[in-house]
Design an enzyme around this catalytic site. Structure first.
Site, PDB file in Angstrom:
ATOM      1  N   SER A 183       0.806  -1.223   0.000  1.00 46.72           N
ATOM      2  CA  SER A 183       0.000   0.000   0.000  1.00 46.72           C
ATOM      3  C   SER A 183       0.835   1.268   0.000  1.00 46.72           C
ATOM      4  CB  SER A 183      -0.944   0.017   1.206  1.00 46.72           C
ATOM      5  OG  SER A 183      -0.205   0.014   2.419  1.00 46.72           O
ATOM      6  N   SER A 201      14.291  -7.974   4.996  1.00 50.61           N
ATOM      7  CA  SER A 201      14.864  -7.807   6.324  1.00 50.61           C
ATOM      8  C   SER A 201      15.218  -6.335   6.473  1.00 50.61           C
ATOM      9  CB  SER A 201      16.089  -8.719   6.475  1.00 50.61           C
ATOM     10  OG  SER A 201      16.736  -8.506   7.699  1.00 50.61           O
ATOM     11  N   TYR A 232      12.545  -4.289  17.436  1.00 53.29           N
ATOM     12  CA  TYR A 232      12.528  -4.232  15.973  1.00 53.29           C
ATOM     13  C   TYR A 232      13.691  -5.019  15.371  1.00 53.29           C
ATOM     14  CZ  TYR A 232      13.211  -2.507  11.253  1.00 53.29           C
ATOM     15  OH  TYR A 232      13.418  -2.437   9.899  1.00 53.29           O
ATOM     16  N   LYS A 277      14.260  -8.551  12.876  1.00 52.92           N
ATOM     17  CA  LYS A 277      15.021  -8.627  11.631  1.00 52.92           C
ATOM     18  C   LYS A 277      16.167  -9.633  11.727  1.00 52.92           C
ATOM     19  CE  LYS A 277      12.377  -5.853   9.462  1.00 52.92           C
ATOM     20  NZ  LYS A 277      11.448  -6.410   8.444  1.00 52.92           N
TER      21      LYS A 277
END
Length: 295
Positions: free
Chosen positions: A13, A133, A147, A151
């Site tokens: 989006s 990633s 966060y 990853k």
């Protein structure tokens, strides 16, 4: 003439996902762009992209999307797991529920969708899975544990998956963006200051927030990563990793050659430098406004 590939990309989006979907569609592929905010994909639909509503934390939407593609195309050649978001804040300050949600979006949603498409790709004896990633999957910063933990997880799981599915003709690649101009940095900065801006981690939060705020000025355009995505789709022998974007090469090289303590020092200096630059720019803007009012 090569047969067009059937491609599913999540997080389509905005930003990297949208740019990638448009590039792949322009090449004549059959592209399915998926995201929660389906109203933000009208331009993709106008360009010929098949738009799907997906929430990667809602398994029913994942199953429905895969079943739709299978019914309409009878195959799926490429899955690009691009959906994700950044949640910054001191480990001590971030509520556990938020940390869990970060992993649900950035890790478990990715792996559940991968589970759903693997039977299709195995039956075809071919397929390509591309997981987005970050250079944050190889490096680290303060106030980013949740966060960057997601990853790092994507990096390790993708490596294991690559070996598991190779006998079935399926390739797995990882995209590692550096600093990119997307909604990500603004969301991460907002969450950081909301969570740790008034805690004992305040000083670090201000500095890291200043670094994130500079993304709009100095970060690379999403098209840079979209080009990498297209390469990962089209390369005859895809690389296991692709990286690009502001600071990507420098950061990954530093992490490779510096010791942990040396990298800690270099990252601290980089954050301090970003905070100083942001402060100078802020003062410059205020001075400019005063000069404008004076005149």
């Amino acid at each position: 003439m090569a047969k067009p590939r059937v491609i599913l990309i999540t997080g389509a989006s905005s930003g990297i996902g949208k740019a990638t979907a448009l590039k792949l569609q322009a090449q004549g592929n059959i592209v399915y762009g998926a995201a929660r905010r389906i109203e933000k994909m009208t331009d993709l639909a106008a360009a010929g992209v098949h738009v799907l509503k997906i929430d990667v934390t809602d398994e029913k939407t994942l199953i429905a999307a895969v079943e739709t593609i299978q019914a309409e195309q009878q195959r799926l050649d490429v899955l690009i797991n691009n959906a994700g978001y950044g949640s910054y804040g001191a480990l001590e300050d971030v509520p556990l529920a938020e940390g869990e949600y970060q992993f649900k979006v950035n890790v478990f949603g990715v792996m559940r969708l991968t589970q759903l498409v693997l039977p299709i790709m195995r039956a075809q004896h071919r397929g390509r899975i591309i997981n987005v990633s970050s250079i944050g999957g190889k490096i680290y910063q303060p106030l980013s544990a949740w966060y960057m933990g997601t990853k790092h997880a994507i990096e390790g799981m993708s490596d294991a998956l690559r070996m598991e599915v190779a006998p079935f003709g399926i390739d797995v690649s990882i995209i590692e963006p550096g600093g990119i101009k997307t909604e990500w940095a603004g969301i991460a900065e907002k969450k950081l200051l909301a969570v740790s801006g008034e805690t004992p981690y305040h000083e670090q939060a201000v500095k890291v927030g200043a670094m994130l705020s500079l993304f709009d000025q100095f970060a690379s355009n999403p098209g840079v990563i979209a080009k990498l995505m297209v390469r990962a789709v089209n390369d005859v022998k895809p690389k296991t990793r692709y990286h690009a974007g502001m600071g990507a090469g420098l950061s990954l090289t530093g992490r490779k050659w510096l010791s942990d303590r040396q990298f800690d020092w270099a990252m601290t200096k980089a954050i301090d430098g970003a905070a100083t630059l942001s402060r100078l720019e802020h003062h410059g803007q205020r001075a400019g406004k005063r000069h404008y009012r004076h005149n």
